[in-house]
Design a protein around this motif. Structure first.
Motif, mmCIF file in Angstrom:
data_model
loop_
_atom_site.group_PDB
_atom_site.id
_atom_site.type_symbol
_atom_site.label_atom_id
_atom_site.label_comp_id
_atom_site.label_asym_id
_atom_site.label_seq_id
_atom_site.Cartn_x
_atom_site.Cartn_y
_atom_site.Cartn_z
ATOM 1 N N ARG A 1 0.839 -1.247 -0.069
ATOM 2 C CA ARG A 1 0.211 -0.111 -0.217
ATOM 3 C C ARG A 1 0.921 1.398 -0.146
ATOM 4 N N ILE A 2 1.890 1.255 0.685
ATOM 5 C CA ILE A 2 3.051 2.337 0.817
ATOM 6 C C ILE A 2 3.337 2.504 -0.520
ATOM 7 N N ILE A 3 3.926 1.535 -0.966
ATOM 8 C CA ILE A 3 4.463 1.758 -2.510
ATOM 9 C C ILE A 3 3.434 2.323 -3.460
ATOM 10 N N ARG A 4 2.441 1.725 -3.280
ATOM 11 C CA ARG A 4 1.161 2.392 -4.304
ATOM 12 C C ARG A 4 0.994 3.705 -3.962
ATOM 13 N N LEU A 5 0.954 4.323 -2.871
ATOM 14 C CA LEU A 5 0.739 5.698 -2.720
ATOM 15 C C LEU A 5 2.084 6.428 -3.073
ATOM 16 N N LEU A 6 3.023 5.951 -3.064
ATOM 17 C CA LEU A 6 4.325 6.744 -3.511
ATOM 18 C C LEU A 6 4.514 6.718 -4.759
#
Length: 121
Positions: A20-25
């Motif tokens: 989820r963090i990678i997708r946000l970034l």
């Protein structure tokens, strides 16, 4: 990309919060996101939890950070992410797929900056 680096990248992405963090970034692009904004986007996750997962992603070479005043800004390392995609697609169709070759070439050019002419499709 070496298999060992690919394994580290995929292992880092194999956790729900880190994915989820990678997708946000990736969505944030080159400007990145402050760690507090990442925590808020995750549903007010604790700063220590977000920090732990960001360090795991950083250790795998998938994110980078810099200081902006009191904030630490994180952004995806687009070349590393494109290397992971290329690692998966490299031998598709027994190495004879023009579409995959074109996709790999496009991924390799992307820097996460929407004004970059290399990312225009």
């Amino acid at each position: 990309m070496e298999e060992k680096a690919a394994l580290a990248g995929f292992a880092a992405l194999s956790h729900e919060i880190r994915l989820r963090i990678i997708r946000l970034l990736v969505f944030a692009g080159a400007k990145g996101m402050a760690s507090g904004a990442i925590a808020a986007a995750l549903g007010d996750a604790s700063p220590s939890l977000v920090s732990f997962h960001l360090k795991e992603l950083e250790s795998a070479g998938l994110v980078e950070n810099w200081r902006d005043g009191k904030s630490i800004i994180y952004s995806a390392k687009f070349p590393a992410l494109s290397d992971l995609v290329a690692f998966l697609m490299h031998d598709c169709c027994e190495g004879h797929c023009a579409w995959c070759d074109q996709a790999i070439a496009l991924f390799a050019k992307c820097s996460g900056r929407p004004t970059n002419a290399n990312c225009d499709i």
